[in-house]
Design a protein around this motif. Structure first.
Motif, PDB file in Angstrom:
ATOM      1  N   SER A  91      37.157  35.389  42.500  1.00 54.54           N
ATOM      2  CA  SER A  91      37.366  34.452  41.364  1.00 54.54           C
ATOM      3  C   SER A  91      36.538  33.338  41.256  1.00 54.54           C
ATOM      4  CB  SER A  91      38.865  34.050  41.704  1.00 54.54           C
ATOM      5  OG  SER A  91      38.796  33.180  42.573  1.00 54.54           O
ATOM      6  N   LYS A  92      35.924  32.918  42.202  1.00 55.14           N
ATOM      7  CA  LYS A  92      34.609  31.867  42.136  1.00 55.14           C
ATOM      8  C   LYS A  92      33.692  32.326  41.359  1.00 55.14           C
ATOM      9  CE  LYS A  92      35.878  29.560  46.251  1.00 55.14           C
ATOM     10  NZ  LYS A  92      35.491  28.929  47.784  1.00 55.14           N
ATOM     11  N   SER A  95      34.521  32.614  37.836  1.00 56.66           N
ATOM     12  CA  SER A  95      34.563  31.143  37.272  1.00 56.66           C
ATOM     13  C   SER A  95      33.211  30.878  36.905  1.00 56.66           C
ATOM     14  CB  SER A  95      35.309  30.343  38.267  1.00 56.66           C
ATOM     15  OG  SER A  95      36.873  30.602  38.366  1.00 56.66           O
ATOM     16  N   LEU A 100      33.076  27.665  34.338  1.00 59.62           N
ATOM     17  CA  LEU A 100      34.312  26.709  34.664  1.00 59.62           C
ATOM     18  C   LEU A 100      34.341  26.160  36.090  1.00 59.62           C
ATOM     19  CD1 LEU A 100      36.860  28.515  32.438  1.00 59.62           C
ATOM     20  CD2 LEU A 100      36.022  26.374  32.077  1.00 59.62           C
ATOM     21  N   SER A 101      33.067  26.479  36.828  1.00 60.56           N
ATOM     22  CA  SER A 101      33.091  25.837  38.197  1.00 60.56           C
ATOM     23  C   SER A 101      32.198  24.644  38.233  1.00 60.56           C
ATOM     24  CB  SER A 101      32.334  27.106  39.185  1.00 60.56           C
ATOM     25  OG  SER A 101      33.307  27.946  39.357  1.00 60.56           O
ATOM     26  N   LYS A 124      35.087  30.316  27.727  1.00 56.49           N
ATOM     27  CA  LYS A 124      35.459  28.981  28.148  1.00 56.49           C
ATOM     28  C   LYS A 124      36.061  28.371  26.986  1.00 56.49           C
ATOM     29  CE  LYS A 124      31.915  26.533  29.555  1.00 56.49           C
ATOM     30  NZ  LYS A 124      30.562  25.749  29.874  1.00 56.49           N
ATOM     31  N   HIS A 164      40.180  26.504  34.392  1.00 52.05           N
ATOM     32  CA  HIS A 164      39.497  27.108  35.547  1.00 52.05           C
ATOM     33  C   HIS A 164      40.925  27.602  36.459  1.00 52.05           C
ATOM     34  CE1 HIS A 164      37.781  26.525  40.150  1.00 52.05           C
ATOM     35  NE2 HIS A 164      37.562  27.926  39.390  1.00 52.05           N
ATOM     36  N   LEU A 167      41.986  31.060  34.694  1.00 57.33           N
ATOM     37  CA  LEU A 167      40.934  31.922  34.883  1.00 57.33           C
ATOM     38  C   LEU A 167      41.065  32.644  36.227  1.00 57.33           C
ATOM     39  CD1 LEU A 167      38.892  33.698  33.686  1.00 57.33           C
ATOM     40  CD2 LEU A 167      37.195  31.983  34.433  1.00 57.33           C
ATOM     41  N   ARG A 168      41.536  31.761  37.305  1.00 57.23           N
ATOM     42  CA  ARG A 168      41.870  32.335  38.617  1.00 57.23           C
ATOM     43  C   ARG A 168      42.901  33.337  38.689  1.00 57.23           C
ATOM     44  NH1 ARG A 168      41.666  26.813  40.777  1.00 57.23           N
ATOM     45  NH2 ARG A 168      43.525  27.675  42.208  1.00 57.23           N
TER      46      ARG A 168
END
Length: 198
Positions: A91-92, A95, A100-101, A124, A164, A167-168
């Motif tokens: 997921s990182k 993102s 979004l990180s 986004k 974020h 999205l995860r």
């Protein structure tokens, strides 16, 4: 304010007492034809999107269950990230690709740079809209998360942090073929999984 408007009354009266002549009607007809044409194109595109999503109705419904996300948003999300989450190792990675990180440049307890990357503008945008929408909606665990971030870091960072989180969650749902479970606003007091398998 009333005084300044009172001075403009003669101008307003004059503006409202105009005449629509032949050349005005001609120009209005051109504009209306253009609007009709664009509306028809929008309807055609929306039908094509709907037809393309029919085989994935169950996934759209699954994403629609997440607070803040509706069917239209789910359609945009699927169009941008696809259905196969194996292209993102975690997921990182997703993102980061979405922008979004936030960076984490911290020294002696001070955060010097927490800027986010540009990433996928469409994804986004729809996720930040979802974050803003759920912050004003019914109480749920994600809304509680949003307001907890607002308290310490402000609304702008809370919107990004919540996008974020969304999205995860989406990544987890699509990866595990699972459904979203809502633990309401007191989710931190709950002990257990947030997701259940189909």
């Amino acid at each position: 304010m009333y005084t300044s408007l009172k001075k403009k009354v003669p101008d307003l009266i004059e503006a409202l007492q105009g005449f629509v002549r032949k050349h005005h009607r001609f120009l209005l007809r051109i504009h209306l034809d253009k609007i009709d044409f664009i509306t028809e194109q929008i309807n055609t595109i929306e039908k094509a999107i709907h037809d393309a999503l029919v085989p994935h109705d169950e996934i759209v419904v699954t994403l629609d269950e997440i607070p803040g996300i509706n069917v239209t948003m789910a359609s945009v999300i699927l169009a941008e990230i696809g259905l196969d989450m194996s292209v993102f190792p975690s997921s990182k990675h997703l993102s980061s690709w979405a922008g979004l990180s936030p960076g984490n440049h911290e020294s002696a307890g001070k955060n010097y740079n927490a800027r986010i990357r540009k990433g996928n503008a469409y994804l986004k945008k729809v996720l930040t809209q979802a974050a803003l929408a759920l912050s004003r909606g019914k109480n749920n665990r994600i809304k509680a998360f949003f307001w907890r971030i607002v308290k310490y870091k402000g609304s702008k960072k809370a919107i990004i942090a919540t996008a974020h989180l969304l999205l995860r969650i989406i990544y987890r749902l699509l990866t595990d073929n699972s459904r979203y479970i809502e633990f309401r606003e007191h989710y931190l007091e709950q002990k257990g999984a947030l997701l259940k398998p189909l």
